[in-house]
Design an enzyme around this catalytic site. Structure first.
Site, mmCIF file in Angstrom:
data_model
loop_
_atom_site.group_PDB
_atom_site.id
_atom_site.type_symbol
_atom_site.label_atom_id
_atom_site.label_comp_id
_atom_site.label_asym_id
_atom_site.label_seq_id
_atom_site.Cartn_x
_atom_site.Cartn_y
_atom_site.Cartn_z
ATOM 1 N N PRO A 293 0.774 -1.230 0.000
ATOM 2 C CA PRO A 293 0.000 0.000 0.000
ATOM 3 C C PRO A 293 0.801 1.274 0.000
ATOM 4 C CG PRO A 293 0.215 -0.816 2.233
ATOM 5 C CD PRO A 293 1.214 -1.505 1.370
ATOM 6 N N GLU A 294 0.759 1.981 -1.070
ATOM 7 C CA GLU A 294 1.133 3.392 -1.025
ATOM 8 C C GLU A 294 -0.115 4.137 -1.473
ATOM 9 O OE1 GLU A 294 4.992 4.374 -2.740
ATOM 10 O OE2 GLU A 294 5.604 2.286 -2.569
ATOM 11 N N HIS B 3 -4.186 -15.957 6.764
ATOM 12 C CA HIS B 3 -3.676 -14.629 7.081
ATOM 13 C C HIS B 3 -4.768 -13.597 7.352
ATOM 14 C CE1 HIS B 3 0.226 -16.174 6.256
ATOM 15 N NE2 HIS B 3 -0.033 -16.406 4.984
#
Length: 268
Positions: free
Chosen positions: A2-3, A92
């Site tokens: 994530p950016e 996860h």
DNA sequence: AGAACCCCCTGTTTGC
DNA sequence: TGCAAACAGGGGGTTC
């Protein structure tokens, strides 16, 4: 994954699937994923909340609910997914929100660095963030003054979310190459003209990233295409698309840093 | 103030 | 091949 462009893409993609849904139940599967409040308060407060708005600030994904806000920071390996029908939790998955219309919002995060906040006032969490690079506040004049007010290497400074909010390792390297600035350039030695070029480079890089739906790398994030246009990131030893010289890699502030030694010269 | 190092975690890639 | 080290899109912390 994530950016800024990846989180923006997520918000745009998930918005239609989430708006108007009500959160029926929550399943927190890794306690430390929750930054605030306590697991008990979280479970109680989030139940029955309706999702009224889906947005982003810096790298935070924001769900505005009836009377509170849910903030999610995906850090290095987090991902969000909306699924339909009966869902079997996977290895996860850290937080699962059961929604109306037989859907669920899944927050999956292999490395467990991601964090979730349920708060009355998001502004408190965002208090220390710098300006949004795509906002009108991010002008060449502001950047020039801000760079001169510090004496730091450009790479770590642009990664500093209190300076400018939303850039990460990929977009900083790509922006610096586009601006023809060496990552170790001291911030107070950038000229007004270079600052304007850097401001434009950052915006162009982010806009292109968003246009490509972000960058897909490794197993974490899929769907974006920006990885096919990297100029320097992850291209050590390959040719610079501008001049053909081999891209070099160095470590700055514990982060891999990629640049072209010919296009991005460090003057002294 | 800023740089260098640590940590939180798991999975994949790289080097010997 | 096998195994250990290095590395990964982030960010908080300590020390010098």
């Amino acid at each position: 994954m994530p950016e800024l462009p990846e989180v923006e893409t997520l918000a745009r993609t998930l918005r239609p699937a989430l708006i108007g849904k009500t959160i029926l139940a929550s399943d927190l599967r890794w306690k430390r994923t929750l930054a605030a409040p306590s697991p008990e308060a979280f479970k109680r407060k989030i139940r029955g909340q309706e999702i009224t708005e889906v947005s982003r600030r810096a790298k935070y994904f924001i769900l505005r609910l009836s009377s509170v806000s849910l903030l999610i920071h995906l850090r290095m390996s987090g991902g969000l997914l909306v699924v339909l029908g009966g869902y079997q939790p996977e290895k996860h998955d850290r937080l699962i929100l059961k929604l109306t219309d037989d859907t669920s919002l899944i927050f999956s995060d292999p490395r467990k660095f991601g964090r979730v906040w349920l708060v009355d006032d998001p502004a408190r969490v965002f208090a220390d963030l710098g300006p949004e690079p795509l906002s009108e506040a991010f002008t060449a004049g502001w950047l020039f003054a801000a760079l001169r007010a510090r004496r730091r290497q450009l790479k770590p400074l642009l990664l500093d979310q209190t300076f400018l909010a939303g850039l990460g390792n990929i977009y900083v390297d790509e922006s610096l190459h586009r601006a023809k600035l060496h990552p170790l350039t001291p911030s107070d030695r950038v000229t007004a003209r270079q600052a304007e070029g850097l401001r434009n480079a950052i915006r162009a890089t982010l806009e292109e990233g968003i246009r490509q739906n972000g960058a897909s790398i490794d197993w974490v994030y899929r769907g974006g295409g920006f990885q096919n246009q990297f100029r320097v990131y992850g291209r050590t030893g390959q040719a610079c698309p501008v001049c053909g010289r081999k891209i070099q890699r160095l470590t700055v502030g514990q982060r891999g840093t990629h640049f072209c030694p010919k296009c991005q010269k460090l003057k002294d």
